[in-house]
Scaffold this active site. Structure first.
Site, PDB file in Angstrom:
ATOM      1  N   GLY A  12       0.445  -1.470 -10.552  1.00 36.28           N
ATOM      2  CA  GLY A  12      -0.385  -2.573 -10.092  1.00 36.28           C
ATOM      3  C   GLY A  12      -1.408  -2.970 -11.136  1.00 36.28           C
ATOM      4  N   GLY A  13      -0.993  -2.989 -12.388  1.00 33.46           N
ATOM      5  CA  GLY A  13      -1.933  -3.175 -13.487  1.00 33.46           C
ATOM      6  C   GLY A  13      -2.093  -4.597 -13.973  1.00 33.46           C
ATOM      7  CG  ASN A  82      -4.510   0.105  -8.968  1.00 32.81           C
ATOM      8  OD1 ASN A  82      -5.582   0.191  -8.369  1.00 32.81           O
ATOM      9  ND2 ASN A  82      -3.998  -1.078  -9.312  1.00 32.81           N
ATOM     10  CE1 TYR A 147      -5.229  -0.134   0.806  1.00 33.20           C
ATOM     11  CE2 TYR A 147      -7.381  -0.377   1.825  1.00 33.20           C
ATOM     12  CZ  TYR A 147      -6.608  -0.181   0.701  1.00 33.20           C
ATOM     13  OH  TYR A 147      -7.205  -0.021  -0.518  1.00 33.20           O
ATOM     14  CB  ALA A 149      -2.770   5.284   8.363  1.00 34.52           C
ATOM     15  CE  LYS A 151      -4.284   2.624  -1.381  1.00 35.25           C
ATOM     16  NZ  LYS A 151      -3.803   2.867  -2.754  1.00 35.25           N
TER      17      LYS A 151
END
Length: 240
Positions: A12-13, A82, A147, A149, A151
């Site tokens: 995700g860069g 990420n 989201y 949960a 993470k």
């Protein structure tokens, strides 16, 4: 330079926190690969940073794409997990396809990417994995159910991987950002993100660069005795 002679892979860069990490890591001497789903945006992001950065197209929600990423990434010293899907939906409104994509990206993708890259780290006897999680992994926020949960699961993996890989010299940590002003978050969460920022002790949202500094610290030689930890870069959110 803190990351001289290191190779980093940042998922995700191409935008937000991931792009800020890529810029900072490259500035600190690392050779960086960034991933994303949009080839044009990825190529532009890499070119905007410099020759030390390359783009690898990958969809972390797709297991075959993750496997291909492992093959193309080569030797990786630092992995920054990420890439994330972050739907805003109350539990009673959550759509199944969005729920599944969130867990496929945030948990399954990170899990099998790490599983594919760690054998090389084991051979070399060193490595660092930083999982970018979130303040809401340990704090209830309406609309963040899927989201948060996902993470929280990634933070659990942080602890498990620290124990499994630590004896071979591999450190695994998490950075848990508070509300951060990125295009993706603003598009999904809108004013709610700013409201969350105003509710923090510091009274504002973070910039992606501030979160990237926390990731750099955990990746660097300054953190050689830190593993299995969560660094809360959340403006004091975890204190309330």
């Amino acid at each position: 330079m803190e990351l001289a002679d290191k190779t980093a892979l940042i998922t995700g860069g191409t935008a937000g926190i991931g792009l800020a990490c890529a810029r900072l890591f490259a500035r600190e001497g690392a050779t960086v690969a960034i991933t994303g789903r949009d080839a044009a945006r990825g190529a532009a992001a890499a070119a905007g940073i410099g020759s030390a950065v390359r783009f690898l197209r990958a969809d972390l929600a797709d297991v075959d794409s993750v496997r291909a990423l492992v093959r193309h990434a080569g030797a990786v010293d630092i992995l920054v997990n990420n890439a994330a899907n972050f739907p805003a939906a109350l539990t009673l409104d959550q759509q199944l396809d969005s729920f599944e994509t969130t867990f496929d990206t945030n948990v399954r993708g990170a899990y099998f990417l790490a599983a594919g890259l760690v054998p090389g780290m084991l051979e070399r006897g060193h490595g660092s994995i930083i999982n970018v999680t979130t303040m809401v992994a340990s704090k209830g926020v309406p609309g963040a159910g899927a989201y948060s949960a996902s993470k929280a699961a990634l933070e659990s993996l942080t602890r498990t991987w620290a124990v499994e890989f630590g004896p071979s010299g591999i450190r695994v940590n998490s950075v848990a950002p508070g509300p951060t002003r990125t295009e993706g978050v603003e598009a999904e969460w809108g004013e709610t993100n700013e409201q969350l920022g105003r509710s923090l002790p510091l009274g504002r949202t973070a910039s992606p660069d501030e979160i990237a500094e926390a990731v750099l610290f955990l990746a660097s030689e300054r953190a050689t005795f830190i593993t299995g930890s969560v660094l809360h870069a959340d403006g004091g959110g975890s204190a309330i």
